[in-house]
Motif scaffolding. Structure first.
Motif, PDB file in Angstrom:
ATOM      1  N   SER A   5      13.837 -39.658   5.254  1.00 42.37           N
ATOM      2  CA  SER A   5      12.606 -40.413   5.427  1.00 42.37           C
ATOM      3  C   SER A   5      11.963 -39.975   6.734  1.00 42.37           C
ATOM      4  O   SER A   5      12.560 -40.102   7.808  1.00 42.37           O
ATOM      5  CB  SER A   5      12.888 -41.922   5.463  1.00 42.37           C
ATOM      6  N   LEU A   6      10.754 -39.443   6.640  1.00 42.12           N
ATOM      7  CA  LEU A   6      10.021 -38.974   7.814  1.00 42.12           C
ATOM      8  C   LEU A   6       8.670 -39.672   7.819  1.00 42.12           C
ATOM      9  O   LEU A   6       7.860 -39.474   6.914  1.00 42.12           O
ATOM     10  CB  LEU A   6       9.840 -37.455   7.761  1.00 42.12           C
ATOM     11  N   GLY A   7       8.438 -40.531   8.810  1.00 42.28           N
ATOM     12  CA  GLY A   7       7.237 -41.342   8.798  1.00 42.28           C
ATOM     13  C   GLY A   7       6.459 -41.315  10.087  1.00 42.28           C
ATOM     14  O   GLY A   7       6.865 -40.691  11.076  1.00 42.28           O
ATOM     15  N   ALA A   8       5.337 -42.022  10.059  1.00 36.78           N
ATOM     16  CA  ALA A   8       4.494 -42.143  11.236  1.00 36.78           C
ATOM     17  C   ALA A   8       4.958 -43.242  12.166  1.00 36.78           C
ATOM     18  O   ALA A   8       4.466 -43.353  13.288  1.00 36.78           O
ATOM     19  CB  ALA A   8       3.048 -42.399  10.815  1.00 36.78           C
ATOM     20  N   SER A   9       5.893 -44.079  11.703  1.00 33.94           N
ATOM     21  CA  SER A   9       6.379 -45.191  12.498  1.00 33.94           C
ATOM     22  C   SER A   9       7.820 -45.471  12.117  1.00 33.94           C
ATOM     23  O   SER A   9       8.230 -45.255  10.967  1.00 33.94           O
ATOM     24  CB  SER A   9       5.510 -46.434  12.251  1.00 33.94           C
ATOM     25  N   PRO A  47     -13.227 -46.028   7.007  1.00 34.77           N
ATOM     26  CA  PRO A  47     -13.933 -46.335   8.259  1.00 34.77           C
ATOM     27  C   PRO A  47     -13.071 -47.122   9.241  1.00 34.77           C
ATOM     28  O   PRO A  47     -13.099 -46.859  10.450  1.00 34.77           O
ATOM     29  CB  PRO A  47     -15.152 -47.150   7.785  1.00 34.77           C
ATOM     30  N   TRP A  48     -12.330 -48.092   8.719  1.00 34.72           N
ATOM     31  CA  TRP A  48     -11.437 -48.869   9.590  1.00 34.72           C
ATOM     32  C   TRP A  48     -10.380 -47.969  10.211  1.00 34.72           C
ATOM     33  O   TRP A  48     -10.069 -48.088  11.404  1.00 34.72           O
ATOM     34  CB  TRP A  48     -10.779 -49.988   8.778  1.00 34.72           C
ATOM     35  N   PHE A  49      -9.830 -47.082   9.415  1.00 33.57           N
ATOM     36  CA  PHE A  49      -8.778 -46.193   9.910  1.00 33.57           C
ATOM     37  C   PHE A  49      -9.301 -45.311  11.040  1.00 33.57           C
ATOM     38  O   PHE A  49      -8.648 -45.170  12.084  1.00 33.57           O
ATOM     39  CB  PHE A  49      -8.247 -45.340   8.753  1.00 33.57           C
ATOM     40  N   TYR A  50     -10.463 -44.698  10.849  1.00 32.86           N
ATOM     41  CA  TYR A  50     -11.007 -43.820  11.889  1.00 32.86           C
ATOM     42  C   TYR A  50     -11.373 -44.619  13.142  1.00 32.86           C
ATOM     43  O   TYR A  50     -11.176 -44.145  14.266  1.00 32.86           O
ATOM     44  CB  TYR A  50     -12.231 -43.066  11.352  1.00 32.86           C
ATOM     45  N   ARG A  99       1.173 -52.104   7.637  1.00 29.62           N
ATOM     46  CA  ARG A  99       2.522 -52.518   7.252  1.00 29.62           C
ATOM     47  C   ARG A  99       2.502 -53.118   5.841  1.00 29.62           C
ATOM     48  O   ARG A  99       3.414 -52.886   5.042  1.00 29.62           O
ATOM     49  CB  ARG A  99       3.073 -53.525   8.255  1.00 29.62           C
ATOM     50  N   GLN A 100       1.470 -53.876   5.524  1.00 29.39           N
ATOM     51  CA  GLN A 100       1.341 -54.426   4.182  1.00 29.39           C
ATOM     52  C   GLN A 100       1.123 -53.313   3.160  1.00 29.39           C
ATOM     53  O   GLN A 100       1.695 -53.327   2.070  1.00 29.39           O
ATOM     54  CB  GLN A 100       0.190 -55.422   4.131  1.00 29.39           C
ATOM     55  N   ARG A 135      -1.827 -48.207  18.135  1.00 29.21           N
ATOM     56  CA  ARG A 135      -0.569 -48.380  17.415  1.00 29.21           C
ATOM     57  C   ARG A 135      -0.897 -48.796  15.986  1.00 29.21           C
ATOM     58  O   ARG A 135      -0.446 -49.827  15.507  1.00 29.21           O
ATOM     59  CB  ARG A 135       0.302 -49.408  18.124  1.00 29.21           C
ATOM     60  N   ILE A 136      -1.642 -47.958  15.323  1.00 34.62           N
ATOM     61  CA  ILE A 136      -2.218 -48.336  14.042  1.00 34.62           C
ATOM     62  C   ILE A 136      -1.151 -48.576  12.986  1.00 34.62           C
ATOM     63  O   ILE A 136      -1.284 -49.453  12.130  1.00 34.62           O
ATOM     64  CB  ILE A 136      -3.232 -47.261  13.598  1.00 34.62           C
ATOM     65  N   TYR A 137      -0.062 -47.824  13.002  1.00 35.53           N
ATOM     66  CA  TYR A 137       0.938 -47.953  11.946  1.00 35.53           C
ATOM     67  C   TYR A 137       1.845 -49.169  12.136  1.00 35.53           C
ATOM     68  O   TYR A 137       2.634 -49.474  11.251  1.00 35.53           O
ATOM     69  CB  TYR A 137       1.760 -46.670  11.836  1.00 35.53           C
TER      70      TYR A 137
END
Length: 228
Positions: A39-43, A131-134, A15-16, A7-9
């Motif tokens: 508005s079309l988002g990932a979360s 790197p953190w994201f992946y 969020r910040q 639940r990365i987003y």
């Protein structure tokens, strides 16, 4: 400590980052005017910006199996809106979570009205965030270069007004306010405007003149062929 989950987003760092991206875009999109915005988002956790000259927002986000929010639709179907329906279209990390980002980008351009604004946000692939994201996403998502997205938009009739990197140089759970522009920032914001159609001038033809001669006689020097 940053924990790995999918639940990365909804995580504190992203969020910040979303807040920083909103602050970067707000001065420009608040000048937009029109009936409605998309508005079309990932979360669905991120609030939409307040636009005083826009009639209202249609909020959608990408979930398992399709789009959710004010309008629900299948993820592999075109967006359920008419052409040129929105004066502002905001894609918030949406291109990172769809299988075919080029299709979604094309749909965003389709529903954007001439003169309207398209805003795209994302995590920059060349940053301390990558790197953190992946790792956090389990390697299932692909980051897009804003330069490549911008060239595609320009080929389809949009003008890139600006692209900015925002946020901290690496993800953190700590709250704070980063500068609106950071060359090493982990996120980016791109603003583009759809060109208005050029009006085609019409050739104005002179209307024929009709003279009515009551006496049946013409003045001296007038040719009969000039009167119909």
């Amino acid at each position: 400590m940053l924990h790995r989950d999918y639940r990365i987003y909804s995580s504190a760092p992203l969020r910040q980052l979303a807040d920083e991206q909103t602050r970067a875009m707000l001065p420009d999109i608040q000048r937009s005017a029109g009936a409605c915005a998309l508005s079309l988002g990932a979360s669905g956790d991120v609030a939409v910006p307040s636009l005083p000259m826009i009639g209202g927002w249609t909020r959608m986000w990408i979930a398992a199996g399709g789009y959710r929010g004010d309008v629900c639709a299948a993820i592999d179907a075109p967006l359920p809106f008419l052409d040129e329906a929105f004066d502002v279209v905001l894609l918030r990390h949406a291109l990172e979570v769809v299988a075919e980002p080029s299709i979604l980008l094309g749909e965003a351009m389709r529903v954007l009205a001439p003169g309207g604004v398209l805003v795209v946000t994302g995590v920059h692939p060349v940053s301390g965030w990558a790197p953190w994201f992946y790792w956090r996403s389990g390697g299932t998502r692909i980051l897009r270069f804003p330069g490549q997205l911008g060239r595609r938009l320009e080929r389809h009739g949009l003008e890139i007004e600006w692209t900015r990197r925002v946020g901290g140089p690496w993800p953190s759970d700590a709250s704070g306010h980063a500068a609106s522009f950071n060359p090493c920032g982990g996120g980016y914001v791109m603003m583009a405007r759809k060109r208005c159609r050029r009006a085609t001038p019409l050739r104005i033809l002179p209307a024929p003149t009709r003279l009515h001669v009551a006496s049946g006689r013409l003045s001296p020097g007038t040719r009969r062929s000039a009167v119909s």
